[in-house]
Design an enzyme around this catalytic site. Structure first.
Site, PDB file in Angstrom:
ATOM      1  N   GLY A 306      20.150 -14.198   2.660  1.00 18.25           N
ATOM      2  CA  GLY A 306      18.704 -14.160   2.773  1.00 18.25           C
ATOM      3  C   GLY A 306      18.132 -12.753   2.762  1.00 18.25           C
ATOM      4  O   GLY A 306      18.612 -11.858   2.056  1.00 18.25           O
ATOM      5  N   SER A 307      17.113 -12.541   3.588  1.00 17.14           N
ATOM      6  CA  SER A 307      16.308 -11.316   3.507  1.00 17.14           C
ATOM      7  C   SER A 307      17.037 -10.040   3.893  1.00 17.14           C
ATOM      8  O   SER A 307      16.515  -8.944   3.670  1.00 17.14           O
ATOM      9  CB  SER A 307      15.058 -11.464   4.382  1.00 17.14           C
ATOM     10  OG  SER A 307      14.198 -12.452   3.855  1.00 17.14           O
ATOM     11  N   VAL A 308      18.227 -10.137   4.479  1.00 23.83           N
ATOM     12  CA  VAL A 308      19.000  -8.918   4.736  1.00 23.83           C
ATOM     13  C   VAL A 308      19.254  -8.181   3.423  1.00 23.83           C
ATOM     14  O   VAL A 308      19.335  -6.946   3.383  1.00 23.83           O
ATOM     15  CB  VAL A 308      20.332  -9.265   5.440  1.00 23.83           C
ATOM     16  CG1 VAL A 308      21.181  -8.023   5.638  1.00 23.83           C
ATOM     17  CG2 VAL A 308      20.065  -9.934   6.779  1.00 23.83           C
TER      18      VAL A 308
END
Length: 597
Positions: A306-308
């Protein structure tokens, strides 16, 4: 006629005798160590039939934490008693006086015993050094005070260390030229598997005495102590784990209800694993039953992040001038341009987009990077040491390309060349979805790389292998990773972005603002594509480092396969930071309060 019959019987008898003689030669001279296809060692079987023994140490190597504390075993000073004591008069009163055990319990235990035992088993009576000296000074045959090796019931970092087992086929396949007993334990998973050849026993340490058919002494009552001929074995694998930090991480993972996921903590200076927790725990009664735990270490398995991954997109954007602070992005829209009914952030610049994790911004920037060069996202993921493998590997001793973590998986950004040129796929990739995968270990390594100013290093889980006497057999020195790196300027800008996630009033890491260490990091909530009871399952992450101005630790907390409204990892991450601070300041760790997510 009778002469022919006599000759016939002589021939038959002679052939029978030859067969018996051949069988005897086979048993005594040829197949003594490999009898039948079951590889029975007749010498060992013969000895075991006419002797009784108490194994003090199997001889397999051990694992220690970075300070020398045992991780897999403990040596307990115990009282060993042999069953032939029941047939002789021995000074049970003196043994009782020294140990505090009653004479009745000592005699009763001996009378019912059929083989040597540690008094008090399964939880043996633990002696002091003084008691051991006094008991051995009595010189009673069949009574010994020794330190016996016991496996720990609860092993810290169980999936990382791994498990052993008896597997005759695997033993022959792995070591075809070694003369090993079929009962030899081999490493099946984790570091037990990776370091197996170093850990193989040179022989067990044991107390032995010979018996007749009734179990009585065959050559008197002298008990012989047998140990390996090589005094340097068994070896110890000195891991980089910190026992206190590992146990704290184990406890916190359970307190916060991590069913599938875990924690990775790195020492940034040495790029070494201080703690690694994977859940679910190993079910020791059925370790390979995936429905009840399994041996999988999820911290070295690729996961949807995801957004990592926006950290990678940000690094590429910085170097290609796409992070202009004057530029505004519409963060009230989804990546497909439709209105976002859940997030209405309005117009944000690049820095605020990163702090609030605006999907539209990073999908847009990823597409622009694709137009510059379709390979950029993969190149920057590699430069940030994200897509792995990242664990220590190299040439040592007589091993070429030795790997400390043989089961570590690689990450990836795209699966095909066509996908990296497709704007829709690239947009999803920019927010860490589609085919983006990385291990939690690699994510922690990315944070450590940024904290160090862009220097990439291999992650160590072991620092050296020691002989039994604590002298060094070989060291695993810190080692840089090959390949491109990000520039120090890029790393500095990323550091500021990661800190903004925490200090920004609307940042996704604002929960960490008041922790005792200043934290920088990035959150992530990834859709897994799995639906359970009509609900989408997510992987929830927070990855970061601290203290911000003098980085010492990189930390990743991840909860895998949870619903959107459950399983947040912010409280777990926060409690880990607090716990490390308390350990470093020699304070008792109070009940660590949770931070609301």
């Amino acid at each position: 006629m009778w002469r022919k019959r006599a000759v016939g019987w002589l021939i038959i008898s002679f052939m029978g005798l030859c067969l018996l003689l051949g069988r005897l030669i086979q048993l005594q001279l040829i197949s003594t160590e490999h009898f039948t296809d079951r590889e029975i060692n007749l010498l060992e079987a013969s000895v075991s039939q006419r002797s009784q023994e108490m194994v003090i140490d199997t001889g397999r190597g051990n694992f220690l934490d970075r300070n020398g504390n045992p991780l897999t075993h403990e040596n307990i000073p115990v009282l060993i008693l042999f069953p032939f004591l029941a047939k002789m008069d021995w000074d049970v009163a003196q043994v009782s006086k020294i140990t505090g055990a009653s004479e009745y319990s000592l005699r009763y235990s001996v009378e019912k015993a059929k083989e040597p035992f540690a008094f008090g088993s399964p939880k043996p009576l633990q002696l002091t050094e003084e008691q051991m000296e006094k008991i051995n000074a009595l010189k009673i045959p069949g009574v010994f005070a020794v330190k016996k090796k016991y496996n720990l019931l609860e092993n810290p970092a169980a999936q990382l260390i791994g498990i052993t087992g008896q597997n005759q086929n695997l033993l022959k396949e792995r070591y075809p030229e070694k003369e090993l007993s079929i009962n030899t334990m081999v490493g099946l998973t984790g570091m037990e598997k990776s370091f197996d050849e170093f850990l193989l026993p040179e022989g067990a340490s044991k107390l032995v005495y010979h018996v007749d058919a009734t179990g009585g002494p065959l050559f008197g009552i002298n008990v012989k102590y047998v140990e390996p001929a090589n005094p340097f074995y068994p070896v110890n694998i000195k891991t980089t784990l910190d026992y206190d930090m590992q146990m704290m991480a184990e406890d916190l993972a359970d307190q916060h209800g991590i069913k599938r996921g875990g924690i990775v903590l790195l020492d940034i200076e040495t790029n070494s694993v201080l703690a690694m927790v994977s859940r679910p725990s190993i079910n020791k009664s059925a370790p390979f039953d995936k429905d009840n735990g399994g041996t999988a270490n999820h911290m070295i398995k690729q996961q949807i992040m995801g957004s990592v991954f926006k950290t990678v997109v940000a690094a590429a954007a910085i170097d290609h001038g796409l992070d202009d602070p004057a530029r505004q992005f519409d963060c009230s829209k989804k990546i497909n341009g439709q209105p976002d009914t859940k997030y209405q952030h309005g117009m944000l610049n690049f820095n605020d987009s990163f702090a609030r994790s605006c999907n539209n911004t990073f999908a847009t920037v990823a597409k622009e990077l694709k137009d510059i060069n379709p390979d950029l996202l993969e190149e920057y993921a590699e430069s940030l040491a994200l897509i792995g493998p990242v664990s220590w590997q190299g040439d040592i001793y007589h091993f070429n390309n030795f790997k400390q973590l043989q089961d570590e998986e690689k990450g990836r950004v795209f699966l095909s060349g066509e996908a990296k040129k497709d704007s829709n796929f690239v947009g999803l990739t920019g927010i860490g979805q589609h085919e983006v995968r990385a291990t939690p270990l690699a994510v922690a390594n990315m944070m450590a790389t940024i904290a160090r100013g862009g220097t990439k290093e291999m992650v160590r889980v072991a620092s050296e292998i020691e002989y039994k006497n604590s002298t060094s057999l070989l060291e695993f020195k810190e080692q840089k990773m090959e390949g491109n790196t990000i520039a120090p300027y890029t790393a500095m800008k990323l550091q500021k972005l990661l800190r903004e996630v925490v200090i920004n009033e609307e940042g996704t890491g604002k929960w960490f603002k008041d922790l005792p260490y200043e934290v920088a990091g990035k959150s992530g909530t990834a859709e897994t594509g799995r639906i359970v009871d009509g609900k989408q399952l997510h992987n929830k992450w927070f990855a970061g480092y601290f203290p911000y101005k003098n980085p010492k630790y990189a930390l990743v907390a991840v909860n895998l396969g949870v619903t959107e409204d459950t399983g947040g990892v912010n409280p777990l991450f926060a409690d880990m930071v607090k716990g490390i601070y308390n350990l470093n300041h020699n304070e008792e760790d109070p009940s660590l309060g949770s931070t609301e997510s």
